[in-house]
Scaffold this motif. Structure first.
Motif, PDB file in Angstrom:
ATOM      1  N   LEU A 187       0.814  -1.218   0.000  1.00 32.37           N
ATOM      2  CA  LEU A 187       0.000   0.000   0.000  1.00 32.37           C
ATOM      3  C   LEU A 187       0.845   1.263   0.000  1.00 32.37           C
ATOM      4  O   LEU A 187       0.385   2.322  -0.442  1.00 32.37           O
ATOM      5  N   GLY A 188       2.023   1.164   0.542  1.00 26.54           N
ATOM      6  CA  GLY A 188       2.891   2.349   0.593  1.00 26.54           C
ATOM      7  C   GLY A 188       2.293   3.430   1.465  1.00 26.54           C
ATOM      8  O   GLY A 188       1.821   3.174   2.567  1.00 26.54           O
ATOM      9  N   ASP A 189       2.261   4.666   0.951  1.00 29.06           N
ATOM     10  CA  ASP A 189       1.751   5.755   1.770  1.00 29.06           C
ATOM     11  C   ASP A 189       0.224   5.761   1.834  1.00 29.06           C
ATOM     12  O   ASP A 189      -0.372   6.622   2.479  1.00 29.06           O
ATOM     13  N   LYS A 190      -0.403   4.785   1.188  1.00 26.46           N
ATOM     14  CA  LYS A 190      -1.869   4.676   1.309  1.00 26.46           C
ATOM     15  C   LYS A 190      -2.257   3.786   2.482  1.00 26.46           C
ATOM     16  O   LYS A 190      -3.432   3.599   2.763  1.00 26.46           O
ATOM     17  N   GLY A 191      -1.270   3.182   3.145  1.00 24.22           N
ATOM     18  CA  GLY A 191      -1.564   2.279   4.258  1.00 24.22           C
ATOM     19  C   GLY A 191      -1.486   2.993   5.585  1.00 24.22           C
ATOM     20  O   GLY A 191      -0.687   3.900   5.777  1.00 24.22           O
ATOM     21  N   VAL A 192      -2.343   2.565   6.514  1.00 27.05           N
ATOM     22  CA  VAL A 192      -2.307   3.093   7.886  1.00 27.05           C
ATOM     23  C   VAL A 192      -2.177   1.895   8.819  1.00 27.05           C
ATOM     24  O   VAL A 192      -2.906   0.915   8.674  1.00 27.05           O
ATOM     25  N   ARG A 193      -1.251   1.979   9.734  1.00 28.28           N
ATOM     26  CA  ARG A 193      -1.016   0.864  10.649  1.00 28.28           C
ATOM     27  C   ARG A 193      -1.370   1.309  12.060  1.00 28.28           C
ATOM     28  O   ARG A 193      -0.860   2.332  12.532  1.00 28.28           O
ATOM     29  N   GLN A 194      -2.224   0.559  12.705  1.00 31.07           N
ATOM     30  CA  GLN A 194      -2.575   0.856  14.093  1.00 31.07           C
ATOM     31  C   GLN A 194      -2.254  -0.379  14.937  1.00 31.07           C
ATOM     32  O   GLN A 194      -2.487  -1.508  14.499  1.00 31.07           O
ATOM     33  N   GLU A 195      -1.740  -0.142  16.120  1.00 33.24           N
ATOM     34  CA  GLU A 195      -1.362  -1.259  16.985  1.00 33.24           C
ATOM     35  C   GLU A 195      -1.885  -1.030  18.394  1.00 33.24           C
ATOM     36  O   GLU A 195      -2.036   0.117  18.840  1.00 33.24           O
ATOM     37  N   SER A 196      -2.118  -2.126  19.077  1.00 35.61           N
ATOM     38  CA  SER A 196      -2.626  -2.033  20.444  1.00 35.61           C
ATOM     39  C   SER A 196      -2.397  -3.350  21.156  1.00 35.61           C
ATOM     40  O   SER A 196      -2.433  -4.418  20.526  1.00 35.61           O
ATOM     41  N   PRO A 197      -2.175  -3.338  22.474  1.00 33.12           N
ATOM     42  CA  PRO A 197      -2.259  -4.591  23.211  1.00 33.12           C
ATOM     43  C   PRO A 197      -3.663  -5.157  23.033  1.00 33.12           C
ATOM     44  O   PRO A 197      -4.617  -4.430  22.765  1.00 33.12           O
ATOM     45  N   TRP A 198      -3.782  -6.462  23.187  1.00 36.54           N
ATOM     46  CA  TRP A 198      -5.001  -7.180  22.835  1.00 36.54           C
ATOM     47  C   TRP A 198      -5.500  -7.945  24.064  1.00 36.54           C
ATOM     48  O   TRP A 198      -4.699  -8.506  24.811  1.00 36.54           O
ATOM     49  N   THR A 199      -6.818  -7.988  24.217  1.00 35.36           N
ATOM     50  CA  THR A 199      -7.371  -8.700  25.387  1.00 35.36           C
ATOM     51  C   THR A 199      -7.443 -10.194  25.110  1.00 35.36           C
ATOM     52  O   THR A 199      -8.455 -10.844  25.390  1.00 35.36           O
ATOM     53  N   CYS A 200      -6.403 -10.737  24.537  1.00 32.33           N
ATOM     54  CA  CYS A 200      -6.367 -12.163  24.215  1.00 32.33           C
ATOM     55  C   CYS A 200      -5.116 -12.784  24.806  1.00 32.33           C
ATOM     56  O   CYS A 200      -4.046 -12.166  24.811  1.00 32.33           O
ATOM     57  N   LEU A 201      -5.261 -14.015  25.253  1.00 29.04           N
ATOM     58  CA  LEU A 201      -4.154 -14.674  25.929  1.00 29.04           C
ATOM     59  C   LEU A 201      -4.196 -16.167  25.660  1.00 29.04           C
ATOM     60  O   LEU A 201      -5.269 -16.777  25.638  1.00 29.04           O
ATOM     61  N   LEU A 202      -3.016 -16.739  25.456  1.00 30.13           N
ATOM     62  CA  LEU A 202      -2.900 -18.197  25.438  1.00 30.13           C
ATOM     63  C   LEU A 202      -2.293 -18.621  26.766  1.00 30.13           C
ATOM     64  O   LEU A 202      -1.317 -18.017  27.221  1.00 30.13           O
ATOM     65  N   SER A 203      -2.882 -19.616  27.385  1.00 35.83           N
ATOM     66  CA  SER A 203      -2.335 -20.068  28.658  1.00 35.83           C
ATOM     67  C   SER A 203      -2.203 -21.583  28.635  1.00 35.83           C
ATOM     68  O   SER A 203      -2.898 -22.283  27.897  1.00 35.83           O
ATOM     69  N   VAL A 204      -1.295 -22.072  29.444  1.00 40.96           N
ATOM     70  CA  VAL A 204      -1.076 -23.512  29.542  1.00 40.96           C
ATOM     71  C   VAL A 204      -2.053 -24.072  30.561  1.00 40.96           C
ATOM     72  O   VAL A 204      -2.103 -23.601  31.704  1.00 40.96           O
ATOM     73  N   ALA A 205      -2.837 -25.051  30.142  1.00 39.11           N
ATOM     74  CA  ALA A 205      -3.800 -25.687  31.039  1.00 39.11           C
ATOM     75  C   ALA A 205      -3.327 -27.104  31.309  1.00 39.11           C
ATOM     76  O   ALA A 205      -3.102 -27.880  30.374  1.00 39.11           O
ATOM     77  N   LYS A 220      -8.034   5.460   3.044  1.00 37.53           N
ATOM     78  CA  LYS A 220      -9.355   6.005   2.685  1.00 37.53           C
ATOM     79  C   LYS A 220     -10.347   5.859   3.839  1.00 37.53           C
ATOM     80  O   LYS A 220     -11.320   6.592   3.915  1.00 37.53           O
ATOM     81  N   LEU A 221     -10.084   4.865   4.677  1.00 38.94           N
ATOM     82  CA  LEU A 221     -10.964   4.641   5.821  1.00 38.94           C
ATOM     83  C   LEU A 221     -10.555   5.588   6.935  1.00 38.94           C
ATOM     84  O   LEU A 221      -9.430   5.535   7.434  1.00 38.94           O
ATOM     85  N   LYS A 222     -11.482   6.417   7.353  1.00 44.10           N
ATOM     86  CA  LYS A 222     -11.165   7.448   8.347  1.00 44.10           C
ATOM     87  C   LYS A 222     -11.928   7.222   9.644  1.00 44.10           C
ATOM     88  O   LYS A 222     -13.044   6.675   9.646  1.00 44.10           O
ATOM     89  N   ASN A 223     -11.315   7.697  10.706  1.00 45.13           N
ATOM     90  CA  ASN A 223     -11.961   7.757  12.020  1.00 45.13           C
ATOM     91  C   ASN A 223     -12.271   6.391  12.608  1.00 45.13           C
ATOM     92  O   ASN A 223     -13.182   6.241  13.416  1.00 45.13           O
ATOM     93  N   TRP A 224     -11.501   5.390  12.203  1.00 38.31           N
ATOM     94  CA  TRP A 224     -11.636   4.105  12.884  1.00 38.31           C
ATOM     95  C   TRP A 224     -10.451   3.984  13.840  1.00 38.31           C
ATOM     96  O   TRP A 224      -9.298   4.174  13.450  1.00 38.31           O
ATOM     97  N   HIS A 225     -10.760   3.644  15.120  1.00 40.31           N
ATOM     98  CA  HIS A 225      -9.698   3.595  16.127  1.00 40.31           C
ATOM     99  C   HIS A 225      -9.591   2.196  16.681  1.00 40.31           C
ATOM    100  O   HIS A 225     -10.595   1.583  17.055  1.00 40.31           O
ATOM    101  N   ILE A 226      -8.377   1.722  16.774  1.00 42.77           N
ATOM    102  CA  ILE A 226      -8.155   0.379  17.295  1.00 42.77           C
ATOM    103  C   ILE A 226      -8.441   0.363  18.795  1.00 42.77           C
ATOM    104  O   ILE A 226      -8.244   1.361  19.492  1.00 42.77           O
ATOM    105  N   THR A 227      -8.963  -0.758  19.268  1.00 41.75           N
ATOM    106  CA  THR A 227      -9.182  -0.950  20.699  1.00 41.75           C
ATOM    107  C   THR A 227      -8.499  -2.255  21.090  1.00 41.75           C
ATOM    108  O   THR A 227      -8.158  -3.053  20.217  1.00 41.75           O
ATOM    109  N   PRO A 228      -8.335  -2.505  22.384  1.00 46.16           N
ATOM    110  CA  PRO A 228      -7.719  -3.769  22.782  1.00 46.16           C
ATOM    111  C   PRO A 228      -8.571  -4.995  22.480  1.00 46.16           C
ATOM    112  O   PRO A 228      -8.116  -6.111  22.638  1.00 46.16           O
ATOM    113  N   SER A 229      -9.807  -4.799  22.085  1.00 50.62           N
ATOM    114  CA  SER A 229     -10.648  -5.958  21.762  1.00 50.62           C
ATOM    115  C   SER A 229     -11.157  -5.836  20.335  1.00 50.62           C
ATOM    116  O   SER A 229     -11.624  -4.781  19.907  1.00 50.62           O
TER     117      SER A 229
END
Lengths: 317, 530
Positions: free
Chosen positions: B267-285, B507-516
C-alpha cells in the motif's frame, strides 16, 4: 437400450444407499461435537445444560439408528435436512455454491478439450519430432504443477504487475458476464491446464494406437488425404478413452477443488466441504457426499451413453 | 514616496498573512458522507443471534445493525457512553441501575423502540426460554428485576453489588431486540435481523458476503456517514492480497507482523497501521486429574521454565504476541505492574535461577525425565509459534514434549475430555473486566471453561469477593491475591499476551483500534475519504 438405461438408474439406488450408510457411520465415529465447537469456539462460558439443549435440538441425543432413519427418510422425500451449523436447508447451501463450481468445471473442461485434442493430435502425428517433444514437455509440466500453486502465481503476477486481483465475490454469468468471467477465467485456466495435460497425454497415446490399425492403412492406400484419415477415421476411435478421462475429471471438479477455491477465494462446493468437515456439520457433509456420488454416477452413465453414440459396435442390452 | 510606502505596507500585510497561515493549526478533516466500505471478515456467522454467538465472525458483519444500551467510547476505551441510553444513574449501594432511553428511536421496520424492548432483551439474556441460547447468561444472574415505569426509563435491580455490571451493559453482544418479535418467536433473532442500528440488513450471500445499507431513520441524524458496507468472507493469503490491492479497505480482527509488513509495503503511503495490546491470551492448562499434573511441584516447574520476558521480545517479531502479563492484560488498571509480576512464580527475570529451581522441583517430585503430550490448536497464528516456544522452554529443563496440533473440533473435544494431559488454552473476551477474565480460573464445577479440572475454594471465594467489591483499591488487592494464589498453584498459567495490528487503507477514516476486536465495529463513526 431402454431396458439398459432403466437398469442403470435402478442400480443407482443401492449404490447411493451404501454411500449414505457409510458416510453416516463414519462421521459419527469421528471425535468432536459440532455444538461444543459452535458455542465454545470463541471461549464462551457456556453452561452444560445449554450444550445439552442444543444437542437435543439437533437430534444428536437420539440413538444412531433413529438419527439415520430420520435423515434417510427425509432424503427419500427430497428433504436433505438443515445444516447443523447455519440452520439453513442443505440444498439451499449447496445450491448457492453449485453454479460457481459447475461453471468452473465447465470452463476448465472446455479449455482442456480445446488444448488437449489439438495438441494430443499434433503430438501423435509428429511423433518423435520437435513438435512432439515440446507438447510432451507442456503436458508433463501440467501434470507436475499443482493447480493451486499455479493459481497463486497467477494472483501474485496480477497483483505485482497490475495491482489488480480478480473480483472477490461471485456474480452470475447471466447477470454480468464480464464480471463473472473476470473472476472465473483465472481459476479455470489454472485448473484447465492440469486437466488438459492429462487429456493431452491420453489423446496422444490413443491416437498413436489407432493410427496403427489396418483400416487406417487401408484409408491411406485408397488415397484419402492425411488430415481426413486422422479426422474421420482416427479421431473418432481414439476419442473413447479421452472421453473417459475428461468425464471423470469433470466429476472430480465438482467439489474437489478445495485448495484452488481457497487461493481464489471462491465460494464453491469444495470450500463448503472443508468448512462442513471442520465444523462437524453432519447433515451438510452427508448431503455433499451424496451430491458427489450422484455426480460421479451420472457422469459415468453419460460417458457410457456417449460411447454407444460414438461407436456403433457398442450396444447395451 | 507614496509608492514605496504602499509597497512596504503591502509587504507587511503579506508577511502577516504568511505568518498567520504558517502558524494556524491544520484543519481537521471533515467527515464525508457517502461510499460503501468493503472490508474482509475471516469467517462467517453461524446464525444471526447476538446472544448466542462468541466470534468476531459474528460481530464484524452483524453488529452494525444493532445498538446496545451502552457502548465503549470508540477512541477512549474503556470509557463507556450511552448508546440507546441517553443517561443513567447507579445507586450508591450499587443495586439499582436506572437508564433513561433515547426518544424517537425506531427499529428498522419502523416500530418504535421503548423500555419494553430493553426489558424483553435482558429477560432473554438472563432467563432464556427453552430453545434459546444465551451464552452470557451467568453475567446477568445478579439482576433480580427489571422495571419499566415509562416508555423511556428502565430500572435494573440487582440482588447484590456487581462491579462488572456497567461493563456488561456495554457488552457488544447485548444487542437490543424487539419485544414484539421476541413475544411472537423467542428465536426470531436467530434467522432474522431487526435492530435499531446505523445500518439496515440488505443481503447475506452464504459463504460470500454480507451487505448493510445506511439506516436513513437512524436516531443520530449525523450518522452513519457511510452509504453502506460490504463484508466479504475471506481469509488467509487471499485476504492479504485483497487488502494489498485495495479491493477491501480493512480487516478488523488483526494481522500477523509479516502480513502487516507485506500489506504496508504494497500500500505504501496509502496504508495506515494501528497497533494495540489485545485482550487475548494463550495459557497452559494442565489436567490436574491426571498424574503427574496433580503434583503442584510439576506444575510449578513447567511455569518456572518459561522465559516470558525474553520470549515476548523474540516472538513479537514473528507472531502476534508481545506483552508479558499475569491474569489480566498488562496496562489495564487492575493488571499487575511489572514489579508486581516479577515477584510472582514464573515471572522472575533470572531465567537460569528459575530453571534450576524447576529442575529441582521435578527431581523432588520424581519426574526428572518428564514427558507428555501437549495439545494445541492447528492455527498458525499464534498457536503454533507459542506452542513451539513452550516446548523449547520445557526442553531446557529436560522435559520432552510431543506437540499435538488438532483442528478446531478435535481440539475443543480434547480440551473438554479426560484424555487431555496439557494443552494450550485461549481466552479472548470483549473487555478486560476481571469478572469476565477470571472466570476461567475458578473451580471446574463452577466454570465451564476451566479445562484443568481444578477445584479451589480459595480462588472461588476471591473471585466472588472481587466481583462484589465496588472500591477499586480493595478490588485490586483481591485480584492480586487471586493472581498470586493461581500462579502458585499453577493449574493454569499465562504465556504471553497478544498484540493487535491492524493495517487499513487510508481512505478509511476515524476508525480507532481498541484492545478488543469485538469493539468499535458498528461503523457508525467511520467515513471514507474521496
Amino acid at each position: 437400450m431402454f431396458a439398459y438405461t432403466i437398469r442403470r438408474i435402478l442400480l443407482m439406488i443401492p449404490t447411493l444407499l451404501g454411500v449414505a450408510i457409510l458416510v453416516f457411520l463414519m462421521l459419527r465415529l469421528m471425535p468432536g461435537d459440532i455444538v461444543e465447537t459452535m458455542l465454545r469456539e470463541g471461549g464462551g462460558n457456556v453452561p452444560a445444560h445449554v450444550i445439552e439443549q442444543e444437542r437435543a435440538r439437533l437430534g444428536l441425543d437420539q440413538p444412531i439408528h433413529i438419527q439415520f432413519i430420520s435423515w434417510f427418510g427425509g432424503i427419500l422425500q427430497g428433504d436433505f435436512g438443515a445444516s447443523m451449523w447455519t440452520g439453513k436447508p442443505v440444498l439451499y447451501e449447496i445450491g448457492t455454491r453449485l453454479e460457481l463450481s459447475l461453471q468452473i468445471a465447465i470452463m476448465a473442461t472446455i479449455l482442456a478439450i480445446l488444448i488437449a485434442l489439438p495438441l494430443g493430435t499434433l503430438a501423435a502425428i509428429f511423433q518423435n519430432t520437435i513438435v512432439d517433444h515440446v507438447i510432451r514437455v507442456i503436458s508433463i509440466a501440467g501434470l507436475a504443477i499443482p493447480s493451486f500453486w499455479l493459481g497463486m502465481v497467477i494472483i501474485l503476477l496480477l497483483l505485482t504487475f497490475y495491482g489488480w486481483i480478480p473480483p472477490l465475490t461471485f456474480t452470475s454469468f447471466f447477470k454480468d458476464p464480464w464480471q463473472n468471467l473476470s473472476q472465473l477465467i483465472w481459476p479455470a485456466m489454472a485448473v484447465g491446464y492440469r486437466y488438459s495435460a492429462v487429456a493431452t497425454r491420453m489423446a496422444r497415446s490413443s491416437i498413436l494406437e489407432v493410427m496403427q490399425e489396418d483400416y487406417i492403412r487401408t484409408a491411406r492406400a485408397k488415397g484419402v488425404y492425411e488430415h481426413l484419415v486422422v479426422a474421420r477415421h482416427g479421431m473418432r476411435n481414439a476419442l473413447l478413452p479421452v472421453i473417459t478421462v475428461i468425464g471423470l475429471e469433470f466429476a472430480f471438479l465438482i467439489g474437489g477443488l478445495v485448495v484452488t477455491e481457497q487461493v481464489f477465494n471462491l465460494n464453491g462446493i469444495g470450500r463448503l466441504f472443508v468448512q462442513a468437515t471442520t465444523r462437524g456439520d453432519y447433515t451438510m457433509i452427508q448431503g455433499l457426499v451424496l451430491l458427489v456420488a450422484v455426480t460421479f454416477i451420472m457422469v459415468n452413465f453419460l460417458i457410457d451413453m456417449l460411447y454407444a453414440a460414438l461407436d456403433p459396435r457398442i450396444r447395451y442390452k | 514616496m507614496i509608492r514605496s510606502s504602499f509597497a512596504v505596507a503591502m509587504g507587511v500585510v503579506g508577511a502577516a498573512l504568511l505568518t498567520t497561515a504558517l502558524a494556524a493549526p491544520a484543519k481537521a478533516e471533515e467527515p464525508r458522507r457517502g461510499g460503501i466500505l468493503n472490508f474482509a471478515v475471516g469467517a462467517e456467522p453461524p446464525n444471526y443471534d447476538c446472544h448466542a454467538n462468541t466470534s468476531f465472525a459474528f460481530t464484524h458483519p452483524v453488529r452494525p445493525h444493532y445498538n446496545t444500551l451502552l457502548r465503549f467510547v470508540p477512541d477512549n476505551y474503556p470509557q463507556v457512553e450511552g448508546d440507546l441510553a441517553e443517561s443513567w444513574e447507579v445507586s450508591d449501594d450499587g443495586l439499582t441501575y436506572t437508564f433513561h432511553l433515547r426518544q424517537g428511536v425506531q427499529f428498522h421496520d419502523g416500530s418504535p423502540f421503548t423500555s419494553e424492548d430493553v426489558r424483553a432483551t435482558y429477560d432473554r439474556l438472563r432467563n432464556p426460554p427453552d430453545g434459546v441460547v444465551s451464552i452470557r447468561q451467568a453475567s446477568y444472574a445478579d439482576i433480580e428485576s427489571i422495571e419499566t415505569p415509562d416508555d423511556h426509563t428502565v430500572i435494573f435491580k440487582l440482588s447484590a453489588p456487581n462491579a462488572a455490571m456497567l461493563s456488561n451493559f456495554a457488552s457488544p453482544w447485548d444487542c437490543i431486540y424487539s419485544a414484539e418479535k421476541l413475544a411472537e418467536d423467542p428465536n426470531f433473532p436467530r434467522q432474522n435481523i431487526l435492530g435499531t442500528g446505523p445500518f439496515v440488513f440488505e443481503e447475506h450471500a452464504a459463504g460470500s458476503h454480507w451487505i448493510g445499507k445506511r439506516n436513513e431513520n437512524y436516531w443520530d441524524p449525523e450518522r452513519p456517514y457511510l452509504d453502506g458496507y460490504r463484508a466479504v468472507f475471506i481469509s488467509g493469503a487471499p485476504m492479504v492480497n485483497a487488502l494489498s490491492a485495495g479491493e477491501v479497505l480493512a480487516e478488523f480482527r488483526g494481522h500477523s507482523p509479516a502480513d502487516a509488513d507485506r500489506i504496508m509495503q504494497q500500500l505504501g503511503d496509502k496504508g495506515v497501521r494501528q497497533e494495540s495490546p489485545w485482550t487475548c491470551l494463550l495459557s497452559v492448562a494442565l489436567n490436574v486429574q491426571k498424574p503427574p499434573f496433580d503434583d503442584i511441584r510439576v506444575r510449578q516447574a513447567l511455569s518456572l521454565a518459561i522465559d516470558r520476558w525474553g520470549g515476548a521480545e523474540a516472538l513479537s517479531r514473528i507472531a502476534l504476541v508481545r506483552h508479558v502479563g499475569g491474569i489480566l492484560r498488562p496496562g489495564y488498571e487492575y493488571a499487575a505492574t511489572d514489579e508486581e509480576l516479577e515477584a510472582l512464580p514464573g515471572f522472575g527475570r533470572d531465567v537460569e535461577a528459575n530453571r534450576a529451581e524447576a529442575r529441582r522441583l521435578l527431581e523432588e517430585a520424581g519426574y526428572p525425565d518428564l514427558s507428555f503430550t501437549f495439545t494445541n490448536h492447528n492455527v498458525p497464528m499464534p498457536y503454533t509459534p507459542v506452542g513451539v516456544f513452550l516446548i523449547d522452554q520445557w526442553r531446557q529443563i529436560g522435559v520432552t514434549v510431543e506437540h499435538e496440533q488438532l483442528e478446531t473440533r478435535l481440539y475443543t473435544d480434547k480440551l473438554l475430555g479426560n484424555e487431555l494431559e496439557a494443552g494450550l488454552d485461549f481466552a479472548c473476551d470483549f473487555m478486560d473486566e476481571p469478572s469476565i477474565q477470571l472466570i476461567k480460573y475458578i473451580s471446574a464445577d463452577k466454570s465451564a471453561i476451566n479445562y484443568t479440572g481444578s477445584i479451589d475454594e480459595t480462588l472461588d471465594r476471591l473471585y466472588e469477593e472481587q466481583s462484589r467489591e465496588l472500591d477499586p483499591a480493595k478490588r485490586r488487592e483481591l485480584i492480586r491475591e487471586f493472581e498470586k494464589h493461581l500462579l502458585t498453584q499453577a493449574y493454569q498459567f499465562p504465556t504471553i499476551w497478544w498484540h493487535r495490528i491492524i493495517v487499513h487503507h487510508d481512505k478509511l477514516k476515524n476508525w480507532h483500534i481498541t484492545p478488543s476486536h469485538y469493539l468499535n465495529v458498528d461503523l457508525a463513526d467511520v467515513w471514507l475519504a474521496e
